[in-house]
Design an enzyme around this catalytic site. Structure first.
Site, PDB file in Angstrom:
ATOM      1  N   CYS A 313      -9.630 -20.029 -48.743  1.00  0.00           N
ATOM      2  CA  CYS A 313      -9.075 -19.522 -47.479  1.00  0.00           C
ATOM      3  C   CYS A 313      -9.812 -18.339 -46.841  1.00  0.00           C
ATOM      4  O   CYS A 313      -9.740 -18.194 -45.624  1.00  0.00           O
ATOM      5  CB  CYS A 313      -7.583 -19.262 -47.575  1.00  0.00           C
ATOM      6  SG  CYS A 313      -7.166 -17.856 -48.606  1.00  0.00           S
ATOM      7  N   ARG A 343     -17.276 -22.532 -58.426  1.00  0.00           N
ATOM      8  CA  ARG A 343     -17.044 -21.374 -59.294  1.00  0.00           C
ATOM      9  C   ARG A 343     -18.003 -21.444 -60.468  1.00  0.00           C
ATOM     10  O   ARG A 343     -18.140 -22.505 -61.082  1.00  0.00           O
ATOM     11  CB  ARG A 343     -15.604 -21.388 -59.813  1.00  0.00           C
ATOM     12  CG  ARG A 343     -14.619 -21.258 -58.687  1.00  0.00           C
ATOM     13  CD  ARG A 343     -13.202 -21.208 -59.191  1.00  0.00           C
ATOM     14  NE  ARG A 343     -12.365 -20.818 -58.080  1.00  0.00           N
ATOM     15  CZ  ARG A 343     -11.163 -20.266 -58.196  1.00  0.00           C
ATOM     16  NH1 ARG A 343     -10.648 -20.059 -59.376  1.00  0.00           N
ATOM     17  NH2 ARG A 343     -10.479 -19.930 -57.131  1.00  0.00           N
ATOM     18  N   GLU A 345     -18.199 -21.100 -63.818  1.00  0.00           N
ATOM     19  CA  GLU A 345     -17.284 -20.975 -64.964  1.00  0.00           C
ATOM     20  C   GLU A 345     -18.124 -20.685 -66.202  1.00  0.00           C
ATOM     21  O   GLU A 345     -18.770 -21.576 -66.741  1.00  0.00           O
ATOM     22  CB  GLU A 345     -16.480 -22.259 -65.161  1.00  0.00           C
ATOM     23  CG  GLU A 345     -15.503 -22.558 -64.041  1.00  0.00           C
ATOM     24  CD  GLU A 345     -14.256 -21.669 -64.052  1.00  0.00           C
ATOM     25  OE1 GLU A 345     -14.094 -20.873 -65.006  1.00  0.00           O
ATOM     26  OE2 GLU A 345     -13.460 -21.768 -63.105  1.00  0.00           O
ATOM     27  N   ARG A 354     -11.954 -27.994 -65.977  1.00  0.00           N
ATOM     28  CA  ARG A 354     -12.598 -26.731 -65.577  1.00  0.00           C
ATOM     29  C   ARG A 354     -14.014 -27.048 -65.145  1.00  0.00           C
ATOM     30  O   ARG A 354     -14.928 -27.120 -65.949  1.00  0.00           O
ATOM     31  CB  ARG A 354     -12.581 -25.722 -66.735  1.00  0.00           C
ATOM     32  CG  ARG A 354     -13.051 -24.324 -66.310  1.00  0.00           C
ATOM     33  CD  ARG A 354     -12.902 -23.299 -67.417  1.00  0.00           C
ATOM     34  NE  ARG A 354     -11.517 -23.012 -67.717  1.00  0.00           N
ATOM     35  CZ  ARG A 354     -10.736 -22.206 -66.987  1.00  0.00           C
ATOM     36  NH1 ARG A 354     -11.217 -21.611 -65.917  1.00  0.00           N
ATOM     37  NH2 ARG A 354      -9.486 -22.013 -67.325  1.00  0.00           N
ATOM     38  N   GLU A 362      -5.956 -26.477 -50.232  1.00  0.00           N
ATOM     39  CA  GLU A 362      -5.547 -25.109 -49.920  1.00  0.00           C
ATOM     40  C   GLU A 362      -4.443 -25.140 -48.880  1.00  0.00           C
ATOM     41  O   GLU A 362      -4.532 -25.856 -47.892  1.00  0.00           O
ATOM     42  CB  GLU A 362      -6.750 -24.315 -49.408  1.00  0.00           C
ATOM     43  CG  GLU A 362      -6.424 -22.928 -48.894  1.00  0.00           C
ATOM     44  CD  GLU A 362      -6.337 -21.864 -49.986  1.00  0.00           C
ATOM     45  OE1 GLU A 362      -6.635 -22.187 -51.156  1.00  0.00           O
ATOM     46  OE2 GLU A 362      -5.974 -20.722 -49.664  1.00  0.00           O
ATOM     47  N   ASP A 425       2.351 -19.546 -60.581  1.00  0.00           N
ATOM     48  CA  ASP A 425       1.418 -20.544 -61.121  1.00  0.00           C
ATOM     49  C   ASP A 425       2.225 -21.724 -61.627  1.00  0.00           C
ATOM     50  O   ASP A 425       3.272 -21.536 -62.251  1.00  0.00           O
ATOM     51  CB  ASP A 425       0.676 -19.967 -62.343  1.00  0.00           C
ATOM     52  CG  ASP A 425      -0.557 -19.172 -61.957  1.00  0.00           C
ATOM     53  OD1 ASP A 425      -0.895 -19.122 -60.760  1.00  0.00           O
ATOM     54  OD2 ASP A 425      -1.190 -18.592 -62.866  1.00  0.00           O
ATOM     55  N   GLU A 443      -3.070 -24.394 -65.939  1.00  0.00           N
ATOM     56  CA  GLU A 443      -2.683 -24.038 -64.563  1.00  0.00           C
ATOM     57  C   GLU A 443      -3.216 -25.110 -63.625  1.00  0.00           C
ATOM     58  O   GLU A 443      -4.413 -25.379 -63.595  1.00  0.00           O
ATOM     59  CB  GLU A 443      -3.260 -22.670 -64.184  1.00  0.00           C
ATOM     60  CG  GLU A 443      -2.904 -22.305 -62.747  1.00  0.00           C
ATOM     61  CD  GLU A 443      -3.662 -21.105 -62.200  1.00  0.00           C
ATOM     62  OE1 GLU A 443      -4.014 -20.196 -62.965  1.00  0.00           O
ATOM     63  OE2 GLU A 443      -3.882 -21.106 -60.971  1.00  0.00           O
ATOM     64  N   ASN A 446      -1.302 -22.923 -57.665  1.00  0.00           N
ATOM     65  CA  ASN A 446      -0.551 -21.672 -57.486  1.00  0.00           C
ATOM     66  C   ASN A 446      -0.086 -21.545 -56.052  1.00  0.00           C
ATOM     67  O   ASN A 446      -0.526 -22.280 -55.166  1.00  0.00           O
ATOM     68  CB  ASN A 446      -1.364 -20.458 -57.922  1.00  0.00           C
ATOM     69  CG  ASN A 446      -2.587 -20.253 -57.068  1.00  0.00           C
ATOM     70  OD1 ASN A 446      -2.681 -20.764 -55.955  1.00  0.00           O
ATOM     71  ND2 ASN A 446      -3.544 -19.518 -57.581  1.00  0.00           N
ATOM     72  N   CYS A 472      -0.780 -18.036 -49.448  1.00  0.00           N
ATOM     73  CA  CYS A 472      -1.594 -19.233 -49.622  1.00  0.00           C
ATOM     74  C   CYS A 472      -1.469 -19.762 -51.037  1.00  0.00           C
ATOM     75  O   CYS A 472      -0.907 -19.108 -51.913  1.00  0.00           O
ATOM     76  CB  CYS A 472      -3.056 -18.965 -49.281  1.00  0.00           C
ATOM     77  SG  CYS A 472      -3.928 -18.006 -50.508  1.00  0.00           S
ATOM     78  N   ARG A 479      -7.587 -30.592 -61.730  1.00  0.00           N
ATOM     79  CA  ARG A 479      -6.535 -30.069 -62.609  1.00  0.00           C
ATOM     80  C   ARG A 479      -5.303 -30.976 -62.590  1.00  0.00           C
ATOM     81  O   ARG A 479      -4.739 -31.298 -63.627  1.00  0.00           O
ATOM     82  CB  ARG A 479      -6.125 -28.656 -62.173  1.00  0.00           C
ATOM     83  CG  ARG A 479      -7.189 -27.593 -62.425  1.00  0.00           C
ATOM     84  CD  ARG A 479      -7.041 -26.927 -63.778  1.00  0.00           C
ATOM     85  NE  ARG A 479      -8.171 -26.064 -64.054  1.00  0.00           N
ATOM     86  CZ  ARG A 479      -8.141 -24.738 -64.029  1.00  0.00           C
ATOM     87  NH1 ARG A 479      -7.012 -24.105 -63.736  1.00  0.00           N
ATOM     88  NH2 ARG A 479      -9.224 -24.045 -64.293  1.00  0.00           N
TER      89      ARG A 479
END
Ligand code: ATP
Ligand code: MG
Ligand code: ZN
Length: 513
Positions: A313, A343, A345, A354, A362, A425, A443, A446, A472, A479
């Site tokens: 976002c 990301r 990781e 992951r 989003e 979460d 997770e 969220n 947001c 996931r």
């Protein structure tokens, strides 16, 4: 706090000795004024001296206004006070020595340094623990004006309390649980998906190719989100950029947490020049050797100009930046899945849960605090419905406080209220990892109410001075689907009808010989 500064004003000419009387009065008035306004502490101009096109000044301050603030004020006042009469202007100032003595909680075990400081020493005086910060005298005026000295002092005590208490653990409290659900496998979902040829690991770290089979399931999740969350709550889809320049991460606050345990972006660089000549050598090298000369390439590119979308976002906000929103446009409710998020990781290779290149949904909403709180709660329950009722997942909700929210929320959380500023979460049970009690849940999504952090950071206002908040949430297909497969397996006869309703025919995976 005690501060001592030696500095010089740079003048356009030499001040005549007749100016001394005027200057004495000017500096006396200045100090008296400060000491009168401030009830406590002591501010003193220790001495000053006219030099060659310079005016030397030493200032000490004990719990009073900071000498560098005084310098900025004096610069403004000095011109009008003496400039006209003696035909000398103030060009600027330079620091010669600036030492700040500030009380700290403990003497830290390991010393540290900070940018724009010459040294940071620690000592104990009369039972008081003190940090002695020597500011780099070459610090640019612009930084001084914009609060760099104040931030250095704050950062010193923050680093010390981090050493003392360790990195703060994310607060985590389970606030809701779906109860046990029907589980159909105890296998590792990534292995199941790989064996079925639904996903394929690439040469690059934590990146996967998603086959038509798994993509069909991702599409089903999209349809569910629209049906259950977005359509009833009137959210609209939009496309947020996926390349993020530093200006965005500066305003969103992410840049300050760069690789500090919560913001691990991929960097983006540009060619120094986009011309064929610059890169011809490299292209030829590749042609001849069929390898990439990384070192040679390094010479031809810029430093990072930013990075790839990390939290999805932030790059939305430049749209509203500096604007005043009409009341009738509020609340704004949008969602985005127009491209991947990246990301870095760190650690070993991970499974499908992951990944470095992920596909997130989003959800973003902006409005008055009341509107945002209401939408936040509505969205929370709708997302709960997606996981619990449609996917029939065994999930729980945990109230957490991530680092970037902690920055924003000071004084705004309340225990009584369901969700003021904070994050929920959604975590799914992963049977292959062990028992419900002992294993780590995953997770998958969220939802946060962020308060005024983003509207403030991007200077967004609303008609009639309505306070603006935002909220947001994000969840990745990787996931959500890993959790689903971990609980229900790959055999669709074990999948709930409520989910199958949204699943088109799953294309047969490609068979390899
Ligand atoms: P974790 O602690 O598991 O790394 P996170 O706190 O980094 O998660 P957030 O930054 O809160 O995750 O991101 C929100 C959502 O984005 C997560 O709930 C998850 O659905 C998704 N997500 C984050 N990182 C990844 C990843 N590496 N691979 C797949 N999905 C991810
Ligand atoms: Mg993470
Ligand atoms: Zn967000």
């Amino acid at each position: 706090m005690k501060q001592y500064l030696e500095a010089s004003f740079i003048l356009s000419g030499i001040l005549p000795s007749e100016s001394e009387e005027e200057l004495t009065k000017f500096f006396n008035d200045f100090s008296t004024n400060i000491n009168q306004i401030k009830d406590e502490g002591n501010f003193k101009i220790e001495k000053w001296k006219i030099g060659d096109k310079k005016l030397r000044i030493d200032i000490s301050s004990d719990n009073s206004i900071s000498p560098h603030v005084a310098i900025l004020r004096i610069r403004k006042l000095l011109g009008p006070a003496i400039g006209k009469k003696f035909r000398v202007g103030v060009r600027g100032f330079e620091f010669i020595k600036y030492v700040i003595e500030t009380e700290i909680e403990i003497i830290p075990e390991s010393a540290f340094s900070l940018p724009l400081t010459e040294s940071i020493e620690f000592k104990e005086v009369e039972g008081k623990k003190i940090a002695l910060i020597t500011i780099d005298p070459k610090m640019e005026e612009d930084f001084i004006e914009k609060g760099a000295v104040e931030r250095i002092i704050k950062l010193v005590s923050e680093k010390i309390s981090k050493q003392m208490h360790g990195a703060k653990k994310e607060h985590h409290e389970i606030v809701w649980y779906s109860g046990e659900k029907e589980l159909h496998t105890e296998d590792n979902p990534t292995t199941l998906l790989q064996k079925a040829n639904w996903i394929h690991r690439t040469n690059y770290r934590n990146q996967w190719i998603l086959s038509p089979s798994i993509t069909t399931l991702a599409e089903a999740v999209k349809k569910i989100m629209v049906d259950v969350v977005y359509q009833p709550l009137c959210f609209h889809q939009m496309m947020i950029p996926k390349l993020v320049d530093w200006s965005v991460w500066l305003r969103s606050g992410h840049a300050e947490g760069l690789y500090q345990g919560g913001f691990e972006p991929y960097f983006v660089v540009q060619p120094k020049e986009a011309n064929p000549e610059l890169f011809e050598e490299i292209a030829d090298f590749i042609t001849i050797t069929k390898t990439i000369p990384s070192e040679m390439l390094f010479d031809k590119i810029t430093a990072p100009i930013g990075g790839l979308s990390y939290a999805q976002c932030p790059p939305f906000w430049p749209w509203l930046q500096g604007k005043t929103l009409a009341k009738e446009s509020l609340p704004i409710k949008i969602y985005d899945w127009s491209g991947p998020t990246y990301r870095y990781e760190s650690g070993s290779a991970f499974g499908f849960e992951r990944v470095d290149e992920l596909h997130r949904i989003e959800t973003l909403f902006i409005g008055s605090p009341e509107q945002v709180k209401k939408i936040g709660v509505e969205t929370r329950y709708k997302i709960r419905e997606v996981f619990e009722k449609v996917l029939e997942l065994e999930v729980r909700e945990a109230r957490v406080m991530p680092w970037w929210l902690e920055q924003a929320s000071q004084g705004e959380t309340s225990d009584e209220d369901e969700l003021i500023v904070g994050t929920i979460d959604y975590e799914a049970y992963m049977p292959y990892r062990g028992s419900r009690e002992e294993s780590e849940w995953l997770e998958i999504q969220n939802i946060s109410i962020i308060g005024h952090k983003y509207p403030k950071g991007f200077t967004v206002k609303a008609e009639g001075n309505i306070e603006l908040w935002s909220g947001c949430g994000g969840g990745s297909f990787e996931r959500i689907l890993t959790a689903f497969i971990a609980q229900k397996g790959l055999d669709r006869k074990n999948w709930p009808d409520s989910f199958l309703k949204y699943v088109d025919e799953i294309p047969e995976p490609i068979k390899f010989l």
